[in-house]
Design a protein around this motif. Structure first.
Motif, PDB file in Angstrom:
ATOM      1  N   TYR A 211      17.508-110.619-118.737  1.00 40.89           N
ATOM      2  CA  TYR A 211      17.576-110.895-120.164  1.00 40.89           C
ATOM      3  C   TYR A 211      16.761-112.130-120.477  1.00 40.89           C
ATOM      4  CZ  TYR A 211      21.139-114.321-118.940  1.00 40.89           C
ATOM      5  OH  TYR A 211      21.788-115.376-118.400  1.00 40.89           O
TER       6      TYR A 211
ATOM      7  N   ARG B  94      16.939-103.121-118.501  1.00 43.44           N
ATOM      8  CA  ARG B  94      17.474-102.661-117.220  1.00 43.44           C
ATOM      9  C   ARG B  94      16.573-101.528-116.733  1.00 43.44           C
ATOM     10  NH1 ARG B  94      22.097-101.151-114.290  1.00 43.44           N
ATOM     11  NH2 ARG B  94      23.553-102.454-115.395  1.00 43.44           N
TER      12      ARG B  94
ATOM     13  N   GLU C 177      17.574-105.855-113.528  1.00 44.94           N
ATOM     14  CA  GLU C 177      17.841-106.152-114.927  1.00 44.94           C
ATOM     15  C   GLU C 177      17.537-107.604-115.225  1.00 44.94           C
ATOM     16  OE1 GLU C 177      21.971-106.053-116.041  1.00 44.94           O
ATOM     17  OE2 GLU C 177      22.611-106.224-113.967  1.00 44.94           O
TER      18      GLU C 177
ATOM     19  N   ARG D  10      17.378-103.439-124.818  1.00 46.54           N
ATOM     20  CA  ARG D  10      18.131-103.824-126.000  1.00 46.54           C
ATOM     21  C   ARG D  10      17.508-105.059-126.602  1.00 46.54           C
ATOM     22  NH1 ARG D  10      21.549-104.444-129.488  1.00 46.54           N
ATOM     23  NH2 ARG D  10      23.338-105.729-129.829  1.00 46.54           N
TER      24      ARG D  10
ATOM     25  N   TYR E  46      17.145-107.523-123.532  1.00 47.82           N
ATOM     26  CA  TYR E  46      17.769-107.124-122.284  1.00 47.82           C
ATOM     27  C   TYR E  46      17.062-105.875-121.796  1.00 47.82           C
ATOM     28  CZ  TYR E  46      21.224-105.088-119.153  1.00 47.82           C
ATOM     29  OH  TYR E  46      21.842-104.522-118.078  1.00 47.82           O
TER      30      TYR E  46
ATOM     31  N   ARG F 202      17.293 -98.968-119.985  1.00 48.86           N
ATOM     32  CA  ARG F 202      17.869 -99.442-121.241  1.00 48.86           C
ATOM     33  C   ARG F 202      17.089-100.659-121.689  1.00 48.86           C
ATOM     34  NH1 ARG F 202      20.166 -99.833-125.874  1.00 48.86           N
ATOM     35  NH2 ARG F 202      22.099-100.966-126.196  1.00 48.86           N
TER      36      ARG F 202
END
Lengths: 359, 149, 118
Positions: free
Chosen positions: A293, A308, A291, A319, A306, A317
């Motif tokens: 960011y 993952r 992950e 975001r 972000y 994911r």
């Protein structure tokens, strides 16, 4: 006892290019509270990670918003590159910097035009958009696209700009700078502009922090934060000062954005003079696992990405927290206690981008 | 009155587009592309409008807004779907909140493809819409005359 | 509190409010709240920043559990928390301005959970 009424504002409104809806609680002409209701542009594109693989997602992220399209692609790509431990070539980082700054000029000019339109200064609107076309022409020469040009990829960029093209661009920007001075001088000096902006929509330094404002909105309240100073892409080699203003009103936001226009031109000049001659992309093998960011400074402020990943073709994911999403609580603060007639203008001063916000 | 052509008014609404087509439509109304030279003018009021330019796909929330704007427009009216999303749903077609193109809710007359649609193709679409509007108008007039006599 | 990655700290639910009050008193701003659904649990990440510093605090929440809202400390959390509840179905309690799952007004329920997880 003044009478209270609730006035719906939007979604289709002449001053708004995009749909947003507000419920304004009025006491006579004074706004007591504003309640936003969003969702007219909600597509749910973050959920596309389950259907499109991590390379295809670059094209989806570029379509989060057509104004800062390039930087959305850049944010997603750098997050994935961080996960995969890919160091992209230096030239690609410089090219990304140049395109990012060109996007900033185009976005700020767009905003200046819309602002002028909001207070009924048609000629200024047209002038700003005329200047903006020059930037779009440069995008078209370099990449083939005008607003969405998809040059990012994981591991670098897809297209190069030869030295001759870059020097041509700098020449165009030099000429543009003069015209820009004339146009922006009107914003800064004209009394009709001032009468609409000065002292309207105060956002104090404390409120800006408490409400989580970002970007020019925050810097116009005297907070010196600009994510470019964290030195992503090629910004670590570029010398620039963060532009702030202490006045906290709508005029300050206008001033900050105008100063950033000239700053961006200066950054492009520096980047062109320092750009090294290397490859523009590296091959990327395998699938991301982990992950990461990333924070970027978009024209509207700090954006947060972000990602993952689980080691498969599809990312788990993704975001995106876009700058307008963070600025909406600040807008609600600014709207409290303003005149009903100022509402459209105040909505514009945060430089709203609704399709970013709702994704 | 035979030689007089109609000057239709444009209304632009952003469905759920990414803004790309949106700003291109706006760019078309500024001097560089200037779509107004074809005798149209941009308006913000659906009740004044004859040509409806719509960008972006349809989602569960703007469905009713689009329908309402369409109904508020006086007839005859022409609908132009600008951009791939408005034509078919485009890249967002698989999103949970996208129903598809504009033609899933209202009848569309002219489709302008492109992601983002280029100003040249938007102008082309508007010019076609102006002609179609005139045609629809003439047809309506003929019908009225026939009904009278 | 345990640092699982640079600047990402894992916290327990009892630690949530002390952390948030501390950030508030030190004038940190709320950058974002991110929810994801990983292996049957919700993962809620609160990010705070001051200047160029950033800290992320991660809370693991069981599928049937709930989290308290921080919107009374950070007003700007309202949109993030309403979003989490509508898209992920995570139960956030006592949000200051509660949209009751009508923030985006979508037809599908909790679209970010896979069908088998709902």
């Amino acid at each position: 006892m003044p009478k209270r009424s609730i006035v719906p504002f939007g979604p289709q409104h002449p001053v708004l290019p995009e749909p947003i809806h507000l419920d304004l609680v009025l006491e006579d002409e004074l706004v007591i509270e504003a309640i936003p209701s969003i969702g007219y542009v909600h597509r749910g594109l973050e959920s596309l990670v389950a259907k499109k693989d991590f390379n295809e997602m670059v094209y989806v992220t570029e379509r989060i918003c057509g104004i800062c399209s390039f930087m959305h692609g850049m944010g997603y790509c750098s997050a994935v590159e961080q996960i995969m431990n890919v160091q992209i070539p230096r030239r690609a980082e410089f090219l990304r910097t140049i395109w990012a700054e060109m996007s900033r000029i185009h976005s700020h000019l767009l905003w200046l035009g819309l602002l002028a339109d909001a207070f009924g200064f048609e000629a200024l609107f047209m002038q700003s958009w005329r200047l903006r076309e020059k930037i779009l022409d440069m995008f078209e020469i370099a990449t083939g696209g005008r607003v969405i040009f998809s040059v990012n990829k994981i591991g670098g960029v897809l297209k190069d700009m030869p030295a001759e093209m870059l020097s041509n661009f700098v020449a165009v920007l030099d000429g543009m700078e003069k015209e820009l001075r004339e146009t922006t001088q009107t914003f800064l000096d004209d009394y009709t502009v001032k009468s609409r902006l000065v002292g309207v929509g105060i956002l104090t330094e404390e409120d800006a922090i408490r409400r989580g404002a970002v970007g020019p909105m925050m810097r116009a309240s005297g907070i010196e934060v600009d994510m470019r100073k964290t030195g992503y892409a090629a910004y670590d080699e570029i010398d620039f000062q963060v532009i702030t203003s202490k006045e906290c009103d709508s005029f300050a936001r206008c001033k900050v954005r105008i100063a950033e226009l000239f700053q961006s031109i200066e950054i492009i000049r520096q980047a062109v003079s320092k750009i090294p001659d290397t490859e523009i992309s590296v091959p990327v093998k395998g699938f991301p696992n982990g992950e990461a960011y990333v924070r970027l400074e978009q024209p509207r402020g700090e954006a947060f990405y972000y990602v993952r990943a689980n080691g498969s073709k599809f990312v788990d994911r993704m975001r995106v927290r876009t700058p307008t999403f963070a600025n909406i609580p600040a807008l609600m603060q600014v709207l409290q206690g303003c005149q009903f007639g100022d509402v459209p203008l105040l909505i514009l001063t945060i430089d709203p981008c609704i399709s970013c916000t709702e994704r | 009155m035979k030689n007089i052509h109609k000057s239709p008014w444009l209304l632009h609404y952003d469905g759920s587009s990414c803004n790309g087509c949106d700003i291109e439509v706006l760019a078309c109304t500024t001097p560089v592309y200037d779509v107004e030279r074809f005798g149209v003018v941009n308006t913000g009021n659906p009740m004044h409008a004859d040509i409806f330019l719509i960008t972006g796909g349809i989602n569960s929330q703007n469905e009713d807004v689009v329908k309402q704007i369409y109904e508020q427009m006086p007839g005859p009216k022409v609908v132009v779907a600008v951009g791939t999303c408005a034509c078919t749903g485009g890249i967002f077609k698989e999103c949970y909140n996208i129903k598809g193109g504009v033609d899933t809710v209202i009848p569309v007359d002219i489709y302008v493809p492109g992601c983002a649609a280029r100003p040249e193709s938007i102008i082309d679409g508007v010019v076609k819409a102006v002609a179609l509007f005139q045609e629809k108008h003439d047809k309506k007039k003929r019908k009225e005359r026939a009904a009278k006599s | 509190m345990e640092e699982i990655q640079k600047n990402i700290y894992k916290i327990e639910q009892v630690e949530l409010f002390p952390v948030i009050m501390e950030k508030k008193n030190d004038m940190w701003r709320l950058v974002q709240i991110c929810c994801s659904f990983v292996e049957g649990n919700y993962e809620v990440t609160y990010s705070f920043a001051t200047g160029y510093e950033i800290s992320n605090y991660r809370l693991i929440v069981g599928k049937e559990e709930s989290v308290p809202s921080i919107s009374r400390v950070y007003k700007s959390a309202i949109l993030y928390e309403n979003e989490m509840r509508e898209l992920f179905g995570l139960n956030v309690e006592f949000i200051k301005v509660d949209y009751h799952d009508k923030l985006y007004r979508i037809n599908e329920e909790t679209p970010f959970l896979k069908k088998e997880d709902r």
